[in-house]
Design an enzyme around this catalytic site. Structure first.
Site, mmCIF file in Angstrom:
data_model
loop_
_atom_site.group_PDB
_atom_site.id
_atom_site.type_symbol
_atom_site.label_atom_id
_atom_site.label_comp_id
_atom_site.label_asym_id
_atom_site.label_seq_id
_atom_site.Cartn_x
_atom_site.Cartn_y
_atom_site.Cartn_z
ATOM 1 N N CYS A 22 -8.855 -34.964 15.915
ATOM 2 C CA CYS A 22 -8.141 -35.587 17.022
ATOM 3 C C CYS A 22 -8.096 -37.104 16.913
ATOM 4 O O CYS A 22 -7.440 -37.660 16.040
ATOM 5 C CB CYS A 22 -8.760 -35.138 18.347
ATOM 6 S SG CYS A 22 -7.657 -35.394 19.773
ATOM 7 N N LYS A 30 -17.107 -34.588 13.630
ATOM 8 C CA LYS A 30 -16.357 -35.750 14.100
ATOM 9 C C LYS A 30 -17.264 -36.974 14.139
ATOM 10 O O LYS A 30 -18.381 -36.925 14.666
ATOM 11 C CB LYS A 30 -15.786 -35.469 15.489
ATOM 12 C CG LYS A 30 -14.806 -36.526 15.978
ATOM 13 C CD LYS A 30 -14.151 -36.080 17.291
ATOM 14 C CE LYS A 30 -13.073 -37.062 17.732
ATOM 15 N NZ LYS A 30 -12.428 -36.638 18.993
ATOM 16 N N GLU A 75 -9.202 -28.195 17.172
ATOM 17 C CA GLU A 75 -10.601 -28.564 17.388
ATOM 18 C C GLU A 75 -11.205 -27.720 18.510
ATOM 19 O O GLU A 75 -10.510 -27.313 19.440
ATOM 20 C CB GLU A 75 -10.727 -30.041 17.742
ATOM 21 C CG GLU A 75 -10.127 -30.433 19.079
ATOM 22 C CD GLU A 75 -10.497 -31.833 19.513
ATOM 23 O OE1 GLU A 75 -11.645 -32.264 19.290
ATOM 24 O OE2 GLU A 75 -9.627 -32.513 20.083
#
Length: 513
Positions: free
Chosen positions: A376, A327, A262
């Site tokens: 994540c 995200k 990321e």
């Protein structure tokens, strides 16, 4: 009371050893059973004292399991060591409120009958963990069910998921503790629930059908691990060298799919030189190849989104047609700032610290595979993306891109890998992970790590993964109704036991009128 308090705190620390990197699933049950025994041996223990014991257990658990947050705040955030340590301690104290509430409720409404008390404890513990995963955006790190990515309870993952597993583990702990409840217990009464729970633990894996997914072919992957120290990632003087090293890694990759961590390009997309994107795109321009690259989308007006963008044949330069994933479940303090805490986050000078949420949920197609990115922290929330494991366009491979360089190499990397393994078990999907400093790895649909890079080395993991399709029972009901069935079952048990306790307490008074 002092020895009980000390034992509860020590049991909480011991509980942490059940998780990665030690991974002793049985220790989770034993430690929690110890807590139940400490509270349950005194039938008259007030709820407030049970809450204290549960809170001390939680304090030991979370302080021992989340100590690495100190590194992010002190080493990289620049907070003085006492302030950083105090912040970790306050977080552990806050999270300890959940097990404190669970033990208080159990002590308040237990009946003295082992079978009913085991059910009540499982419900109280399960509700506390569900609440921790949901309230204040949720923080389910090292939820107790994650200790069971191996062992007999792992077979329950495709049926009831991590929160169902932790309730079963709590039942096992309660049954184990109440079998030796102490003075005043009716002989043999505690062994019956223990026998029932033992059957669930030992025979469950043999009785439960498994294998709900089928292969969709194999995919070669190149998982890039740049190993860039967090304090150098946003350093303008090192930016060109870091980006050049990334480009060379992508150019040297051999897999059909290349994945970067990321935010590996730590810039908003418009600030990235077009020729750099062309360089990355040309590296995967051959038919049947693609790359997922971490970058920030958005702008100052709409907010920046931590994103993965797709480059492939015919789409070597990002434009309106390229694949993008933003995200959606953001990390408190690191990616969004809770009200009232701007002063604290600003003190650490975190770049791009207050981000916007993404909206894309569709997978990226590559040949026969459908790739669903997870950035994540998102892969802790299976309920957020269960819909991607059902239906005709369901994901065949989950792709996690992470950066744990903030927290050092110890414990945190193994913990996060363990969470990915649980998602693989729940949905019977492989998970490939590309991280900045570790744990870069491939997890198959049975939750087994088939390939992994050492931590804190700059390298590319060349591996192969088998895509899978088909929905597990857990994926089906989670996608349809979320975690509501577990909430409803837990609340039903607690309400029934509270009503039973109230009725029993009122009985003698009513009969004397």
């Amino acid at each position: 009371m002092r020895w009980r308090a000390g034992l509860a705190l020590a049991l909480g620390v011991l509980h942490t050893a059940a998780f990665a990197p030690v991974e002793a699933w049985w220790l989770q049950i034993v430690a929690l059973a110890g807590l139940v025994w400490v509270v349950g041996r005194d039938p008259a223990l007030p709820a407030r004292r049970a809450a204290l014991l549960g809170g001390l257990f939680g304090l030991g658990w979370f302080a021992a399991g989340l100590w690495w947050l100190f590194i992010s705040m002190h080493r990289y955030g620049g907070l003085p060591a006492p302030l950083a340590a105090g912040a970790v301690g306050l977080l552990a104290l806050f999270l300890a409120l959940y097990p404190a509430a669970a033990l208080a409720a159990w002590a308040r409404w237990r009946s003295g009958r082992p079978a009913l008390d085991v059910a009540l404890f499982a419900a109280c513990w399960g509700l506390a963990e569900l609440a921790r995963a949901a309230f204040f955006t949720g923080f389910p790190w090292i939820a107790s069910g994650y200790a069971h990515t191996t062992g007999p309870l792992a077979a329950w993952a495709p049926w009831i998921g991590v929160y169902g597993i932790l309730a079963l583990a709590a039942a096992a702990s309660g049954a184990l503790a109440l079998a030796w409840r102490g003075p005043g217990a009716r002989p043999g009464a505690g062994w019956r629930p223990l026998a029932v729970v033992a059957v669930l633990l030992v025979l469950g894996p043999w009785l439960l059908p498994q294998g709900f997914s089928s292969p969709t072919g194999r995919l070669t992957v190149s998982l890039v691990q740049p190993n860039i120290a967090q304090d150098l990632k946003f350093d303008a003087a090192r930016m060109d060298a870091n980006l050049d090293a990334l480009a060379r890694a992508v150019e040297g990759a051999r897999g059909q799919l290349v994945v970067t961590p990321e935010s590996v390009v730590p810039l908003p997309l418009p600030a990235v030189p077009p020729d750099y994107w062309a360089r990355l795109g040309q590296a995967v321009a051959a038919p049947g190849r693609a790359a997922l690259v971490g970058v920030f989308l958005g702008d100052d007006r709409t907010g920046y989104v931590n994103s993965m963008v797709g480059l492939s044949a015919g789409r070597t330069v990002p434009d309106d047609s390229f694949y993008r994933y933003g995200k959606r479940h953001l990390l408190p303090f690191g990616e969004f700032i809770p009200p009232g805490f701007h002063w604290f986050v600003k003190a650490m000078a975190i770049p791009l610290d207050d981000q916007a949420r993404g909206s894309t949920t569709a997978p990226m197609h590559l040949g026969a595979q459908r790739l669903r990115p997870l950035i994540c922290y998102e892969d802790l929330f299976g309920e957020d993306f269960a819909d991607s494991a059902v239906g005709p366009d369901s994901a065949t491979v989950y792709v996690n891109a992470s950066n744990l360089a903030w927290f050092g190499p110890d414990m945190v990397q193994d913990q996060h890998l363990q969470f990915s393994r649980m998602r693989a078990l729940e949905f019977e999907r492989p998970v490939v992970r590309s991280t900045n400093t570790g744990a870069t790895a491939v997890v198959d649909h049975r939750g087994r790590v088939t390939a992994r890079l050492p931590a804190e080395v700059a390298a590319t993991l060349e591996a192969e993964v088998e895509g899978r399709q088909g929905a597990t029972p857990y994926a089906r009901w989670l996608a349809a109704v979320g975690l509501a069935p577990l909430w409803a079952l837990g609340l039903a048990v607690v309400v029934a036991m509270a009503w039973r306790r109230r009725t029993a307490a009122a009985g003698p008074a009513g009969g004397g009128r």
